[in-house]
Write an enzyme that holds these catalytic residues in place. Sequence first.
Site, PDB file in Angstrom:
ATOM      1  CB  THR A 135      32.129  36.747  27.778  1.00 49.08           C
ATOM      2  OG1 THR A 135      32.992  35.982  28.625  1.00 49.08           O
ATOM      3  CG2 THR A 135      31.200  37.540  28.676  1.00 49.08           C
ATOM      4  CE1 TYR A 181      34.281  41.332  28.779  1.00 48.97           C
ATOM      5  CE2 TYR A 181      34.199  39.301  30.055  1.00 48.97           C
ATOM      6  CZ  TYR A 181      34.369  39.948  28.845  1.00 48.97           C
ATOM      7  OH  TYR A 181      34.630  39.212  27.710  1.00 48.97           O
ATOM      8  CE  LYS A 247      54.388  38.083  40.037  1.00 52.60           C
ATOM      9  NZ  LYS A 247      54.363  39.499  39.738  1.00 52.60           N
TER      10      LYS A 247
HETATM   11  P1  NAD Z   1      40.820  41.891  21.784  1.00 54.06           P
HETATM   12  O1  NAD Z   1      40.994  42.895  22.871  1.00 54.06           O
HETATM   13  O2  NAD Z   1      42.028  41.267  21.211  1.00 54.06           O
HETATM   14  O3  NAD Z   1      39.980  42.526  20.590  1.00 54.06           O
HETATM   15  C1  NAD Z   1      39.022  43.536  20.752  1.00 54.06           C
HETATM   16  C2  NAD Z   1      39.282  44.589  19.682  1.00 54.06           C
HETATM   17  O4  NAD Z   1      38.257  45.582  19.773  1.00 54.06           O
HETATM   18  C3  NAD Z   1      40.626  45.328  19.897  1.00 54.06           C
HETATM   19  O5  NAD Z   1      41.412  45.262  18.725  1.00 54.06           O
HETATM   20  C4  NAD Z   1      40.211  46.750  20.212  1.00 54.06           C
HETATM   21  O6  NAD Z   1      41.107  47.738  19.712  1.00 54.06           O
HETATM   22  C5  NAD Z   1      38.843  46.836  19.528  1.00 54.06           C
HETATM   23  N1  NAD Z   1      38.008  47.884  20.122  1.00 54.06           N
HETATM   24  C6  NAD Z   1      37.706  48.031  21.435  1.00 54.06           C
HETATM   25  N2  NAD Z   1      36.945  49.124  21.600  1.00 54.06           N
HETATM   26  C7  NAD Z   1      36.773  49.671  20.376  1.00 54.06           C
HETATM   27  C8  NAD Z   1      36.091  50.817  19.922  1.00 54.06           C
HETATM   28  N3  NAD Z   1      35.451  51.632  20.771  1.00 54.06           N
HETATM   29  N4  NAD Z   1      36.100  51.095  18.597  1.00 54.06           N
HETATM   30  C9  NAD Z   1      36.768  50.282  17.734  1.00 54.06           C
HETATM   31  N5  NAD Z   1      37.431  49.183  18.107  1.00 54.06           N
HETATM   32  C10 NAD Z   1      37.439  48.885  19.419  1.00 54.06           C
HETATM   33  O7  NAD Z   1      39.841  40.776  22.359  1.00 54.06           O
HETATM   34  P2  NAD Z   1      39.429  39.359  21.751  1.00 54.06           P
HETATM   35  O8  NAD Z   1      40.008  38.307  22.609  1.00 54.06           O
HETATM   36  O9  NAD Z   1      39.675  39.331  20.293  1.00 54.06           O
HETATM   37  O10 NAD Z   1      37.859  39.343  22.045  1.00 54.06           O
HETATM   38  C11 NAD Z   1      36.899  39.767  21.099  1.00 54.06           C
HETATM   39  C12 NAD Z   1      35.500  39.639  21.711  1.00 54.06           C
HETATM   40  O11 NAD Z   1      35.274  38.314  22.185  1.00 54.06           O
HETATM   41  C13 NAD Z   1      35.255  40.568  22.899  1.00 54.06           C
HETATM   42  O12 NAD Z   1      33.945  41.055  22.832  1.00 54.06           O
HETATM   43  C14 NAD Z   1      35.401  39.669  24.106  1.00 54.06           C
HETATM   44  O13 NAD Z   1      34.637  40.124  25.199  1.00 54.06           O
HETATM   45  C15 NAD Z   1      34.888  38.343  23.559  1.00 54.06           C
HETATM   46  N6  NAD Z   1      35.485  37.189  24.295  1.00 54.06           N
HETATM   47  C16 NAD Z   1      36.707  36.699  23.955  1.00 54.06           C
HETATM   48  C17 NAD Z   1      37.218  35.613  24.663  1.00 54.06           C
HETATM   49  C18 NAD Z   1      38.519  34.949  24.299  1.00 54.06           C
HETATM   50  O14 NAD Z   1      38.710  33.808  24.681  1.00 54.06           O
HETATM   51  N7  NAD Z   1      39.425  35.593  23.560  1.00 54.06           N
HETATM   52  C19 NAD Z   1      36.507  35.064  25.740  1.00 54.06           C
HETATM   53  C20 NAD Z   1      35.285  35.623  26.070  1.00 54.06           C
HETATM   54  C21 NAD Z   1      34.774  36.682  25.328  1.00 54.06           C
HETATM   55  N1  UDP Z   2      45.700  33.985  36.376  1.00 55.11           N
HETATM   56  C1  UDP Z   2      46.809  33.565  37.126  1.00 55.11           C
HETATM   57  N2  UDP Z   2      48.024  34.154  36.891  1.00 55.11           N
HETATM   58  C2  UDP Z   2      48.206  35.128  35.962  1.00 55.11           C
HETATM   59  C3  UDP Z   2      47.065  35.549  35.192  1.00 55.11           C
HETATM   60  C4  UDP Z   2      45.834  34.951  35.431  1.00 55.11           C
HETATM   61  O1  UDP Z   2      46.705  32.691  37.994  1.00 55.11           O
HETATM   62  O2  UDP Z   2      49.349  35.599  35.794  1.00 55.11           O
HETATM   63  C5  UDP Z   2      44.393  33.296  36.568  1.00 55.11           C
HETATM   64  C6  UDP Z   2      43.171  34.185  36.790  1.00 55.11           C
HETATM   65  O3  UDP Z   2      43.047  34.528  38.166  1.00 55.11           O
HETATM   66  C7  UDP Z   2      42.057  33.279  36.320  1.00 55.11           C
HETATM   67  C8  UDP Z   2      42.683  32.487  35.174  1.00 55.11           C
HETATM   68  O4  UDP Z   2      44.102  32.623  35.359  1.00 55.11           O
HETATM   69  O5  UDP Z   2      41.715  32.372  37.346  1.00 55.11           O
HETATM   70  C9  UDP Z   2      42.315  32.941  33.778  1.00 55.11           C
HETATM   71  O6  UDP Z   2      42.549  34.308  33.655  1.00 55.11           O
HETATM   72  P1  UDP Z   2      42.389  35.134  32.302  1.00 55.11           P
HETATM   73  O7  UDP Z   2      42.992  36.478  32.543  1.00 55.11           O
HETATM   74  O8  UDP Z   2      42.935  34.403  31.143  1.00 55.11           O
HETATM   75  O9  UDP Z   2      40.834  35.355  32.069  1.00 55.11           O
HETATM   76  P2  UDP Z   2      39.469  34.657  32.557  1.00 55.11           P
HETATM   77  O10 UDP Z   2      39.487  33.238  32.125  1.00 55.11           O
HETATM   78  O11 UDP Z   2      39.404  34.797  34.052  1.00 55.11           O
HETATM   79  O12 UDP Z   2      38.433  35.467  31.864  1.00 55.11           O
END
Ligand code: NAD
Ligand code: UDP
Length: 385
Positions: A135, A181, A247
Site C-alpha cells: 500500500t 495496517y 461527512k
Molecule cells: P478488497 O477488500 O476488496 O479485497 C481483498 C480480498 O481479499 C477480499 O475479497 C477478501 O475476501 C479477501 N481476503 C481477505 N482475507 C482473506 C483470507 N484470509 N483468505 C482468503 N481471502 C481473503 O480490497 P482491494 O481494494 O481489492 O485491495 C486488494 C489489496 O490491495 C489489499 O492488499 C490492499 O491492502 C491493497 N491496496 C488497495 C488499495 C486500493 O486503492 N484499493 C490501496 C492500497 C492498498
Molecule cells: N473520509 C471522509 N469521510 C468519509 C470517509 C472517509 O472524510 O465518509 C476521509 C478519510 O478520513 C481519509 C480519506 O477520506 O482522509 C480517504 O479515506 P479512505 O477510507 O478512502 O482511505 P485512505 O485513503 O485513508 O486509505
Amino acid sequence: MAPRLDLDGRCIQPLKICIIGAGGFIGSHLCEALLWNTEHSIIAVDIFCDKIQHLLSPGEEWSNRIDFFMINIKHDPQTEKLIKISDVVINLAAICTPADYNTRPLDTIYSNFIDALPVVGFCRDYKKRLIHFSTCEVYGKTIGSFLPKNDPLRQHPNFYVLKEDESPCIFGSIDKQRWSYGCAKQLLERLVYAEGAENDLKFTIVRPFNWIGPRMDFIPGVDGPSHAVPRVLACFSMALMKEEPLKLVDGGKAQRTFCYIKDAIDAVLRIIENPDRANMRIFNVGNPMNEASVKELAEIMTDVYCKISGKSKPNMTTVDISSKEFYGEGYEDSDRRIPDMKLVTTELEWQPTTSLHDLLEFTLVYQHKTYSQAVRECISKKLST
Ligand code: NAD
Ligand code: UDP
C-alpha cells in the site's frame, strides 16, 4: 487472438496465475482483464465470490481458464497445493478499510502480516514468482507535514513526493492504532525483500495509491453490514444516494491522488507479463495528476452525482465531523499522497490516462445503477418500522 508481445517485443506465453483475494475489488477487475484480454488462466482464491460471479458461470469462452476455490488462507492446507501448481502468485488478501485499523488492530495485523507469511514461504520453497500487494500507506505521513503550516518548503516536491527507493516510512505513535495496517504492510515488504536478497525469491511489490472504480467495497445495509464503514468512495456514494450530507473527517483537509482501476490494472498486467523489468522491484501505482482534498472530492462527487441522477443539488452538501467521532480512538491520517512516477514510467512504460472527473463519472454511474433502488427500499423499510 493475435499473439501478445511483452515490452521487449517477445511473445507472451500463457501463465497459470494464482490470485489470492481474487473476489475483492482489485481482484475482480484483474480477473476480468486476464480472462478477456489475455490467454492466461486463473486459480482464484477468496472467502467470497460475489464480485466475480459473472466470470464463473459455465459455457463462457473463458470458463476453462478460471477455477474458483473458496478458501481462507489463514488455515486451509489447499493454499500450498494451489501455489505449487501455479507459475505466478498474486496476493491481494487483506483487511484494508481504515475503519478497521484502529478498531480491529489485531485482525488488521494478522491479516496483513501473519496470514501472508505462509504465502511468501511457499513461493520461496517452490520457486514461484510473487506479486505482493502492499500500500501507499507504508509511506505514512509526508516529511513536509512536520514543518510549520506556512513554511514554503511544504510546497517543495522533496517534502511531499513519495519515492520507492528514497522516502522514509513515517508512522505515528503506537497508541495511534491507525498505523497498524501500514506498519504490518511495511514489515511484510521488508520480509519479501529479504527473501529476495537472501533466498532469491523473485518478487514484485505493488503500492496502490487510492485506486477507485466500480465494485469497490460495499454499501452498508445493502451488500454489507449496516454499521460497517467502507472507504471514502462508498461512504460518499451512500450519502449521495440517501440525500444526506457527506461527512468530512476533520474538515476533509487530507489530500489523496485517485487512480482509475482500469488504468491501474493495465500497470498490473505489465508487471505480470514483464518479469525481467518488474522482478526485485517495488512500484508506486497511482495518478499524481488526480490530486484532490477530501473536501474537493466531496464537491466533485456531488456535482457528478446530481448530473447522473437528475437530482438537484441540496443546500447542505457536506458536514464536518471529528475523526474521533467518525473512526473512534487511535485514528490519525496520511496528509498527502503523491506518487513519484519515475520507476513505473521507465520500467513499465505505464501512465494513467483517466481524469478524476471521468473516473468519478464512470464509477458513480455504476453506483447509481447498482444501488440507488436498494438504498431507496432500505429507507422506506426503516420509515415503516
Ligand atoms: P478488497 O477488500 O476488496 O479485497 C481483498 C480480498 O481479499 C477480499 O475479497 C477478501 O475476501 C479477501 N481476503 C481477505 N482475507 C482473506 C483470507 N484470509 N483468505 C482468503 N481471502 C481473503 O480490497 P482491494 O481494494 O481489492 O485491495 C486488494 C489489496 O490491495 C489489499 O492488499 C490492499 O491492502 C491493497 N491496496 C488497495 C488499495 C486500493 O486503492 N484499493 C490501496 C492500497 C492498498
Ligand atoms: N473520509 C471522509 N469521510 C468519509 C470517509 C472517509 O472524510 O465518509 C476521509 C478519510 O478520513 C481519509 C480519506 O477520506 O482522509 C480517504 O479515506 P479512505 O477510507 O478512502 O482511505 P485512505 O485513503 O485513508 O486509505
